[in-house]
Design a protein around this motif. Sequence first.
Motif, PDB file in Angstrom:
ATOM      1  N   MET A   1       2.953   7.632  -8.965  1.00  0.00           N
ATOM      2  CA  MET A   1       1.595   7.153  -9.187  1.00  0.00           C
ATOM      3  C   MET A   1       0.592   8.226  -8.786  1.00  0.00           C
ATOM      4  N   GLN A   2      -0.542   8.216  -9.438  1.00  0.00           N
ATOM      5  CA  GLN A   2      -1.556   9.226  -9.212  1.00  0.00           C
ATOM      6  C   GLN A   2      -2.648   8.719  -8.268  1.00  0.00           C
ATOM      7  N   ILE A   3      -3.177   9.639  -7.474  1.00  0.00           N
ATOM      8  CA  ILE A   3      -4.305   9.338  -6.595  1.00  0.00           C
ATOM      9  C   ILE A   3      -5.587   9.700  -7.328  1.00  0.00           C
ATOM     10  N   THR A   4      -6.519   8.755  -7.405  1.00  0.00           N
ATOM     11  CA  THR A   4      -7.777   9.005  -8.086  1.00  0.00           C
ATOM     12  C   THR A   4      -8.715   9.815  -7.197  1.00  0.00           C
ATOM     13  N   LEU A   5      -9.785  10.306  -7.825  1.00  0.00           N
ATOM     14  CA  LEU A   5     -10.771  11.091  -7.077  1.00  0.00           C
ATOM     15  C   LEU A   5     -11.423  10.241  -5.981  1.00  0.00           C
ATOM     16  N   ILE A   6     -11.740   8.988  -6.296  1.00  0.00           N
ATOM     17  CA  ILE A   6     -12.355   8.102  -5.302  1.00  0.00           C
ATOM     18  C   ILE A   6     -11.408   7.891  -4.132  1.00  0.00           C
ATOM     19  N   GLN A   7     -10.132   7.668  -4.424  1.00  0.00           N
ATOM     20  CA  GLN A   7      -9.152   7.499  -3.346  1.00  0.00           C
ATOM     21  C   GLN A   7      -9.023   8.770  -2.516  1.00  0.00           C
ATOM     22  N   GLY A   8      -9.058   9.926  -3.178  1.00  0.00           N
ATOM     23  CA  GLY A   8      -8.995  11.181  -2.446  1.00  0.00           C
ATOM     24  C   GLY A   8     -10.179  11.363  -1.516  1.00  0.00           C
ATOM     25  N   LEU A   9     -11.385  10.988  -1.986  1.00  0.00           N
ATOM     26  CA  LEU A   9     -12.570  11.095  -1.148  1.00  0.00           C
ATOM     27  C   LEU A   9     -12.525  10.108   0.017  1.00  0.00           C
ATOM     28  N   LEU A  10     -12.015   8.906  -0.250  1.00  0.00           N
ATOM     29  CA  LEU A  10     -11.882   7.928   0.834  1.00  0.00           C
ATOM     30  C   LEU A  10     -10.864   8.395   1.879  1.00  0.00           C
ATOM     31  N   LEU A  11      -9.793   9.005   1.429  1.00  0.00           N
ATOM     32  CA  LEU A  11      -8.807   9.547   2.365  1.00  0.00           C
ATOM     33  C   LEU A  11      -9.428  10.668   3.206  1.00  0.00           C
TER      34      LEU A  11
END
Length: 270
Positions: A1-11
């Motif tokens: 599964m891929q990590i979205t840009l929003i998820q990356g920023l939240l991380l």
Amino acid sequence: MQITLIQGLLLALAAIIIGIDYWLEAFFIFRPLIVSTVTGIILGNVTLGLTTGALTELAFAGLTPAGGTQPPNPVLAGFMCTVIAYTTGVNAEAALGLCLPFSFLMQYVILFFYSAFSFFMAKADKCADEADTAAFARLNYTTMAIVALAYGVIVFLCTYVAQDAMNALVNAMPAALTHGLEVAGGILPAIGFGMLLRVMMKTKYIPFLIAGFLMQNFIVMPNLLPVALLGAAFALYDFFTARARKEEINEAVANLSVNNNGGGNKHVGI
């Protein structure tokens, strides 16, 4: 599964907050169990976060700083174990083996900060000599902000930017290597727990260890909650027993003091 840009920023935002906590050791939310759970929430898979977090927490249970030595960074281990399992599809044991290089990477970055921040000491000494508390506070906030931003940038690069490279690396691994990582990941929690016992284990705690061992291995239970409740009961019993013993000692000391004062007023005539 891929990590979205929003998820990356939240991380990355979570890494900034948790990195500050690890730098200050304030609320201990930097433990892998909490970090992986937060990561699982952001990625939309809480179960995966709890599973990888519990495994990583056991592996890092006995790894604590001692003097000038620094253990692998638990923050990156917590993030990357969940992220690797999420993006590549490997199980938690293999993800634990794969996340260790990222943990060592952050360890070296923190060690670099320890050395680099020594250049601020001259300024800190000057602020102390001049009693300039405002400048002294700004100096501390500056170093803390540098560390926090480093956590955010590194976590963003490792989780979002490098996810395709991680997928390619895992897919290119032979089955024997993947199985070896699974075996290593399964052994690491036992090693971490063994290191913790080596530090904390005392003769008076042996009954508690035996009780937990018997419950886990010879009593059928759906989960570890009964063992945790038993541990909580033992902890409360030890706490209240120690407090009662302290009160008895204080009372005995007070009575002894009263008796000594009373006896001191008597004089024996010759």
